[in-house]
Design an enzyme around this catalytic site. Structure first.
Site, PDB file in Angstrom:
ATOM      1  N   GLU A 436       3.714  -6.185  -8.339  1.00 16.42           N
ATOM      2  CA  GLU A 436       4.985  -6.395  -7.634  1.00 16.42           C
ATOM      3  C   GLU A 436       4.814  -7.501  -6.589  1.00 16.42           C
ATOM      4  O   GLU A 436       4.086  -7.348  -5.617  1.00 16.42           O
ATOM      5  CB  GLU A 436       5.374  -5.071  -6.962  1.00 16.42           C
ATOM      6  CG  GLU A 436       6.531  -5.155  -5.999  1.00 16.42           C
ATOM      7  CD  GLU A 436       6.660  -3.862  -5.187  1.00 16.42           C
ATOM      8  OE1 GLU A 436       5.966  -2.887  -5.498  1.00 16.42           O
ATOM      9  OE2 GLU A 436       7.447  -3.861  -4.228  1.00 16.42           O
ATOM     10  N   ASP A 512       3.791  -1.094  -4.974  1.00 22.99           N
ATOM     11  CA  ASP A 512       3.520  -0.513  -3.648  1.00 22.99           C
ATOM     12  C   ASP A 512       3.601   1.007  -3.703  1.00 22.99           C
ATOM     13  O   ASP A 512       4.324   1.577  -4.524  1.00 22.99           O
ATOM     14  CB  ASP A 512       4.531  -1.028  -2.623  1.00 22.99           C
ATOM     15  CG  ASP A 512       4.353  -2.510  -2.333  1.00 22.99           C
ATOM     16  OD1 ASP A 512       5.253  -3.104  -1.702  1.00 22.99           O
ATOM     17  OD2 ASP A 512       3.321  -3.084  -2.748  1.00 22.99           O
ATOM     18  N   ASP A 514       5.218   3.005  -1.985  1.00 18.45           N
ATOM     19  CA  ASP A 514       6.389   3.452  -1.216  1.00 18.45           C
ATOM     20  C   ASP A 514       7.571   3.636  -2.156  1.00 18.45           C
ATOM     21  O   ASP A 514       7.435   3.573  -3.384  1.00 18.45           O
ATOM     22  CB  ASP A 514       6.710   2.447  -0.095  1.00 18.45           C
ATOM     23  CG  ASP A 514       6.970   1.035  -0.644  1.00 18.45           C
ATOM     24  OD1 ASP A 514       7.127   0.893  -1.874  1.00 18.45           O
ATOM     25  OD2 ASP A 514       7.028   0.091   0.164  1.00 18.45           O
ATOM     26  N   ASP A 516      10.287   1.730  -2.724  1.00 10.95           N
ATOM     27  CA  ASP A 516      10.599   0.550  -3.528  1.00 10.95           C
ATOM     28  C   ASP A 516       9.612   0.388  -4.677  1.00 10.95           C
ATOM     29  O   ASP A 516       9.990   0.021  -5.798  1.00 10.95           O
ATOM     30  CB  ASP A 516      10.595  -0.710  -2.652  1.00 10.95           C
ATOM     31  CG  ASP A 516      11.905  -0.890  -1.901  1.00 10.95           C
ATOM     32  OD1 ASP A 516      11.929  -1.650  -0.931  1.00 10.95           O
ATOM     33  OD2 ASP A 516      12.898  -0.244  -2.292  1.00 10.95           O
TER      34      ASP A 516
END
Length: 661
Positions: A436, A512, A514, A516
């Site tokens: 990403e 990531d 998280d 997102d």
């Protein structure tokens, strides 16, 4: 708009009274599969056996006797120090009772001063208390300090309280005997499998030269005894199915009190054999615990072996032009027995079948490599034979890779410019990481193993392709680049696509840690499930799990300062708890949260996410649902006209989600 009452179940009210707190050993009896194997009682017997072996490892026992009684019970007897039976200063209960009734009680938590064991078979906070919970009866007898103490349990509860008496003149002076009757309701079969039991007992004798381990079967009146004065070498030589190419390489090395990185006594003993044919023998142990699924200590052995042989080959200029050596070329024909001693081992799962301690790679490799390099250079002819074996394996592997390359033909599309490809063409070994963002892609490019790892950075969120027609997929640049890079065209679940063009054995989603990142992960999984289902079916799709937290732990005692990584808040709490047990205040541990992969430097990304020895890589496969049921569920989650179904799912399961804001 509120949820319709008619959709809610009429029975069962969710209120304060709905919450049940499991106490004592109740969690084990409610969910035994979380704590032990439930096919048979071998593991709960092993917990008792491991305690006896830990006494021998600490230098206090020379005999272990296991008896299979006619009534189906098993007893384990040792001549160690005996379990203490005095009152615990804080808990106000006999120590021997706490050992068998508390999930978090034992003599292995405090290493060094104050603890009973410097090295032991791991810490999970379970042990013999799990054995006690899953038995109809357990009798514990301790001979210690001129007295005999005895108490009896049933289902984890004391039914005959502690009684002590002075030892008679003819009785043994010290040791512990535990007799247990497994509870049939928790196991598919209450019979102990004789093959694995004998292998387990034999391994204890192998790993501790001079220890006498015996097994008595009262039904058959058979007695077996294992005792190996020659240790690992004798054991491996007796079990090889083919003659070794070179003599067995045996060694042992342990840290002394002045070692910079490891505590005194940490290290390994090993014996290696190399054969041209026959099944290899590979057994590894940590503090006498068999690790059937391997782990980081085996990775350290492989790393030390590879670097030592590679160094020898380079020193003597033995490598033919165009041949590239990989660790599996050295390891393919290796048989070994490895016994590591680790101060505070971290295992995967409650049955301790795989070692997860990151430091064990460096520990074992750091001792094996110099010892093997020295041995090879002292025995150059043997070194050249071993090099020849490894080079032959590398040439065979490369030829196989070239055949696959030729089958692709000359019509391969031009690879995407943003793809940083790997050097190897060995599909089985190669990996591509779909990363990403460009910043994370930059760190990944610098931190990767350029021999076998490729990086494809993705810009922005990938298209939701659940309802995109196959012939319109390539209108999206990111999806076009993914398809061309991996070398497989989009296809349906019933198609038989040509997978000979596949350029990577592992296609790894790296986003990531998280919300997102999870969204991007879901979009990519949707793409592969909808348009590349055969890649999932054949086990080529993986999800990499980078850590969310880094903990900088200062030096404590002989253990140097360290950086530890946690995937989530649960692992972070476990790390902090461990530090607290070692006497380190939580405020002294500096906690950093990664906002994204781009914050990691190349070295951190390699250590936590890219290094095959220490990373967490999850294979993507169908779960409890079959293909059509999974398809229906993803339609609810990803379909454009499914807002009502998604709302219903959120109403039903929304309270189970932990929101990360």
């Amino acid at each position: 708009m509120s949820a319709k009452p008619s959709r809610l179940p009429t029975s069962g009210v969710y209120s304060e009274g709905s919450i049940r707190v499991l106490k004592g050993l109740e969690p084990v009896r409610q969910r035994p599969g979380m704590y032990t194997r439930t096919d048979n009682p071998l593991h709960i017997t092993q917990e008792v056996l491991d305690n006896a072996a830990d006494e021998a490892l600490a230098g206090y026992g020379k005999k272990i006797k296991v008896t299979l009684h006619i009534d189906g019970s098993v007893s384990v007897e040792d001549d160690g120090r005996g379990i203490p039976f005095g009152m615990h200063p804080e808990e106000k209960a006999p120590v021997i009772e706490l050992v068998f009734t508390r999930l978090h009680a034992g003599g292995k938590f405090d290493k060094g001063q104050g603890g009973a064991y410097s090295f032991s078979g791991g810490l999970h906070g379970v042990g013999v208390s799990v054995t006690n919970a899953l038995t109809t009866r357990l009798e514990a007898t301790s001979h210690r300090e001129g007295q005999l103490a005895r108490l009896v349990f049933s289902g984890g509860a004391v039914i005959e309280p502690l009684r002590t008496r002075p030892l008679a003149s003819g009785e043994r002076r010290q040791g512990t005997t535990v007799r247990l009757w497994p509870d049939a309701q928790y196991f598919e079969s209450c019979a102990l499998p004789m093959g694995p039991l004998c292998q387990l007992l034999r391994s204890k004798a192998v790993l501790m030269p001079g220890l006498c381990v015996s097994l008595l079967n009262e039904k058959t009146r058979d007695t077996q005894t294992w005792q190996y004065q020659g240790g690992l070498r004798d054991y491996l030589a007796q079990n090889l199915s083919a003659d070794p190419v070179i003599p067995l390489f045996e060694g042992a090395a342990f840290a002394d009190g002045s070692h910079e990185s490891f505590a005194e006594g940490e290290g390994a003993a090993w014996c290696l054999a190399f054969t041209e044919d026959g099944p290899p023998i590979r057994e590894s142990y940590v503090n006498l615990i068999p690790t059937s699924a391997g782990g980081t200590h085996e990775s350290g052995l492989r790393d030390g072996l590879f670097n030592a042989v590679k160094s020898f080959i380079e020193l003597h200029s033995l490598l033919p032009k165009g041949v590239k050596l990989l660790p599996e070329d050295m390891f393919a024909r290796a048989s070994y027995v490895l016994s590591a001693k680790v101060l505070d081992p971290q295992f995967q799962g409650q049955i301790k079948e795989r070692l997860n301690s990151r430091d064990a790679v460096r520990l074992v490799s750091g001792f094996v490599r110099p010892a093997l390099e020295l041995w090879l250079n002292q025995h150059v002819e043997y070194g050249k034979k071993l090099a020849e074996l490894a080079i032959k394996a590398a040439q065979t592997r490369q030829k196989a890779g070239q055949k696959v390359e030729k089958r692709k033909g000359s019509g391969v599309a031009v690879l995407p410019g943003k793809l940083t490809d790997c050097e190897s063409r060995d599909t089985a070994h190669n990996e591509v990481f779909l990363v990403e963002g460009d910043s994370a892609g930059g760190s990944a490019k610098m931190g990767r193993d350029k021999e076998s790892q490729a990086i494809l950075p993705l810009r922005g969120k990938v298209l939701n392709t659940w309802e995109v027609e196959r012939d319109r997929l390539f209108a999206n640049n990111e999806i076009h680049d993914i398809s061309v890079a991996i070398g497989v065209d989009p296809h349906g679940p019933d198609d038989r696509p040509d997978l000979t063009g596949l350029r990577y054995g592992k296609v790894c989603i790296l986003s990531d840690a998280d919300v997102d990142g999870a969204h991007i992960q879901v979009l990519l999984l949707t793409l592969f499930f909808r348009h590349f289902p055969q890649l999932i079916a054949t086990g080529h799709i993986y999800v990499a799990r980078p850590p969310l937290f880094r903990v900088d732990v200062p030096a404590r005692g002989k253990k140097p300062a360290a950086k530890m990584y946690a995937l989530d808040a649960g692992e972070l709490a476990a790390i902090l708890d461990k530090c607290a047990k070692e006497g380190l205040a939580r405020e002294k541990c500096q906690i950093s949260r990664f906002k994204g992969l781009g914050e990691m430097n190349a070295e951190q990304l390699w250590e936590t996410t890219l290094n095959p020895d220490t990373r967490r890589l999850l294979p993507v496969q169908l779960g409890a649902l079959d293909f059509s049921a999974t398809e229906g569920l993803i339609t609810k989650l990803m379909g454009k006209g499914e807002a009502a179904a998604r709302r219903e799912l959120m109403e039903l399961h929304g309270d189970a989600v932990e929101i990360d804001i």
